[in-house]
Design a protein around this motif. Structure first.
Motif, PDB file in Angstrom:
ATOM      1  N   UNK A 131       0.845  -1.191   0.000  1.00 21.93           N
ATOM      2  CA  UNK A 131       0.000   0.000   0.000  1.00 21.93           C
ATOM      3  C   UNK A 131       0.873   1.231   0.000  1.00 21.93           C
ATOM      4  N   UNK A 132       0.408   2.287  -0.649  1.00 18.99           N
ATOM      5  CA  UNK A 132       1.195   3.519  -0.664  1.00 18.99           C
ATOM      6  C   UNK A 132       0.472   4.573  -1.469  1.00 18.99           C
ATOM      7  N   UNK A 133       0.582   5.821  -1.066  1.00 13.06           N
ATOM      8  CA  UNK A 133      -0.073   6.899  -1.767  1.00 13.06           C
ATOM      9  C   UNK A 133       0.863   7.462  -2.830  1.00 13.06           C
ATOM     10  N   UNK A 134       0.321   7.700  -4.012  1.00 14.40           N
ATOM     11  CA  UNK A 134       1.126   8.247  -5.093  1.00 14.40           C
ATOM     12  C   UNK A 134       0.769   9.703  -5.321  1.00 14.40           C
ATOM     13  N   UNK A 135       1.684  10.423  -5.911  1.00 11.16           N
ATOM     14  CA  UNK A 135       1.507  11.833  -6.181  1.00 11.16           C
ATOM     15  C   UNK A 135       2.149  12.141  -7.512  1.00 11.16           C
ATOM     16  N   UNK A 136       1.454  12.867  -8.382  1.00  7.14           N
ATOM     17  CA  UNK A 136       1.949  13.119  -9.727  1.00  7.14           C
ATOM     18  C   UNK A 136       3.266  13.869  -9.703  1.00  7.14           C
ATOM     19  N   UNK A 137       3.435  14.787  -8.738  1.00  7.30           N
ATOM     20  CA  UNK A 137       4.680  15.543  -8.651  1.00  7.30           C
ATOM     21  C   UNK A 137       5.835  14.644  -8.226  1.00  7.30           C
ATOM     22  N   UNK A 138       5.558  13.697  -7.348  1.00 11.25           N
ATOM     23  CA  UNK A 138       6.582  12.730  -6.965  1.00 11.25           C
ATOM     24  C   UNK A 138       7.001  11.864  -8.142  1.00 11.25           C
ATOM     25  N   UNK A 139       5.987  11.431  -8.935  1.00 12.12           N
ATOM     26  CA  UNK A 139       6.287  10.636 -10.127  1.00 12.12           C
ATOM     27  C   UNK A 139       7.148  11.422 -11.111  1.00 12.12           C
ATOM     28  N   UNK A 140       6.815  12.688 -11.291  1.00 15.54           N
ATOM     29  CA  UNK A 140       7.570  13.525 -12.234  1.00 15.54           C
ATOM     30  C   UNK A 140       9.005  13.745 -11.757  1.00 15.54           C
ATOM     31  N   UNK A 141       9.201  13.893 -10.437  1.00 12.55           N
ATOM     32  CA  UNK A 141      10.551  14.061  -9.907  1.00 12.55           C
ATOM     33  C   UNK A 141      11.382  12.787 -10.103  1.00 12.55           C
ATOM     34  N   UNK A 142      10.767  11.630  -9.899  1.00  8.09           N
ATOM     35  CA  UNK A 142      11.471  10.367 -10.136  1.00  8.09           C
ATOM     36  C   UNK A 142      11.826  10.212 -11.614  1.00  8.09           C
ATOM     37  N   UNK A 143      10.931  10.645 -12.489  1.00  6.85           N
ATOM     38  CA  UNK A 143      11.213  10.602 -13.925  1.00  6.85           C
ATOM     39  C   UNK A 143      12.335  11.571 -14.277  1.00  6.85           C
ATOM     40  N   UNK A 144      12.352  12.737 -13.630  1.00  8.19           N
ATOM     41  CA  UNK A 144      13.420  13.713 -13.846  1.00  8.19           C
ATOM     42  C   UNK A 144      14.774  13.125 -13.441  1.00  8.19           C
ATOM     43  N   UNK A 145      14.790  12.345 -12.367  1.00  4.11           N
ATOM     44  CA  UNK A 145      16.037  11.703 -11.924  1.00  4.11           C
ATOM     45  C   UNK A 145      16.574  10.768 -13.002  1.00  4.11           C
ATOM     46  N   UNK A 146      15.690   9.972 -13.609  1.00  7.69           N
ATOM     47  CA  UNK A 146      16.123   9.052 -14.663  1.00  7.69           C
ATOM     48  C   UNK A 146      16.550   9.806 -15.925  1.00  7.69           C
ATOM     49  N   UNK A 147      15.830  10.861 -16.247  1.00  8.48           N
ATOM     50  CA  UNK A 147      16.178  11.673 -17.423  1.00  8.48           C
ATOM     51  C   UNK A 147      17.539  12.322 -17.229  1.00  8.48           C
ATOM     52  N   UNK A 148      17.795  12.804 -16.015  1.00  7.57           N
ATOM     53  CA  UNK A 148      19.071  13.445 -15.703  1.00  7.57           C
ATOM     54  C   UNK A 148      20.234  12.474 -15.888  1.00  7.57           C
ATOM     55  N   UNK A 149      20.090  11.247 -15.358  1.00  7.03           N
ATOM     56  CA  UNK A 149      21.170  10.275 -15.477  1.00  7.03           C
ATOM     57  C   UNK A 149      21.352   9.814 -16.919  1.00  7.03           C
ATOM     58  N   UNK A 150      20.268   9.732 -17.671  1.00  6.00           N
ATOM     59  CA  UNK A 150      20.361   9.347 -19.080  1.00  6.00           C
ATOM     60  C   UNK A 150      21.138  10.391 -19.872  1.00  6.00           C
TER      61      UNK A 150
END
Length: 311
Positions: free
Chosen positions: A148-167
């Protein structure tokens, strides 16, 4: 494969295994008084000190002024934005969402490499990325079906930004890794990263009661700093030097496999046929991408075809 390519694969394998081990170890550390930001501080400052210490016993390298500037921006993409965005994103979204988003790294790297390095996007490479992503997603979902866990669109976008940055880091600074040793590269990158982070986090460092931390927590901190940061980031430049960016990013799929295996060993999870299928898909995907033709291979084949036509 050439001897250098074997070195590159070995380096990426070692780095990703240690990053995979970091997940369950960090979970134990973060269950104490250590916060995500404090753990990031320990990683950056600890790694910077270790790389400077090791550099004393290695042959000194002169780094050109323009490359020092490049290393600063490389540290932003490869360390500061990558680690910082992921930690803050994880605090806003669910662990399931964050884990799934990390599998986007090879796809993002393939797209960036196609535009920036003109690397061909072959059918074999696409199939490999798809199979690897599918395997990683199956593994994550199989282990988190009842989580169980609550999701947040801004959190998802920050995690995606982390992957984009490393790429972007893997693609844009591949040439820089060929000019200097991994120790020289990392001592400057982690120094820059520490300088960028400390102004925002030093109050938390000073307010932490370090003496109250248990021996197991301190051992976990040492493991995260020495193995999952110092050793891993020592190996990453070797992988960048000898392998294509898309291939290096494919090893990102090893992390959830290692993390899941450790969780099973520690009794946090159980093994099933879905996990077996996931592992097969991941390694099949890595094989497809690794054996797909690079731009150099296609250019070499084109020259060969022209010579045969000329005959």
């Amino acid at each position: 494969m050439t001897k250098n390519e074997w070195k590159g694969h070995g380096a990426m394998w070692g780095a990703e295994v240690m990053w995979g081990l970091m997940a369950p170890v960090s979970k134990l550390v973060l269950a104490s008084a250590v916060t995500p930001l404090l753990l990031t501080d320990c990683r950056m400052l600890g790694a910077a000190c270790l790389f400077w210490l090791v550099s004393v016993f290695t042959k000194p390298e002169h780094v050109a002024s323009k490359d020092l500037l490049l290393l600063f921006f490389a540290s932003l993409l490869g360390i500061v934005f990558n680690q910082g965005s992921f930690i803050f994103g994880l605090s806003l979204t669910s662990p399931i969402n964050a884990s799934i988003i990390t599998t986007s790294s090879p796809i993002l790297t393939m797209i960036i490499a196609a535009f920036y390095l003109r690397e061909p996007v072959t059918g074999k490479k696409l199939a490999g990325v798809f199979l690897g992503a599918l395997g990683a997603l199956l593994l994550i979902v199989s282990g988190q079906q009842n989580a169980a866990g609550n999701s947040n669109i801004w959190g998802d976008l920050l995690c995606l930004l982390a992957q984009l940055s490393f790429s972007f880091y893997l693609v844009l600074y591949k040439g820089l890794t060929a000019r200097y040793s991994p120790i020289t590269l990392m001592k400057w990158m982690f120094t820059y990263a520490s300088i960028c982070l400390i102004p925002f986090s030093y109050p938390e460092i000073l307010s932490t009661d370090w003496l109250s931390l248990s021996g197991s927590v301190l051992t976990g901190l040492v493991a995260v700093v020495f193995c999952a940061t110092f050793i891993s980031y020592l190996l990453i430049p070797l992988g960048q030097r000898y392998l294509r960016p898309t291939v290096t990013s494919m090893y990102n799929y090893i992390q959830p496999i290692v993390a899941s295996s450790v969780a099973i060993y520690w009794g946090m999870d159980h093994f099933n046929m879905l996990k077996v299928l996931a592992v097969i898909l991941v390694f099949t995907g890595v094989f497809f991408v690794t054996t797909s033709r690079s731009r150099a291979d296609l250019e070499k084949k084109g020259m060969k075809d022209l010579k045969e036509t000329a005959r």
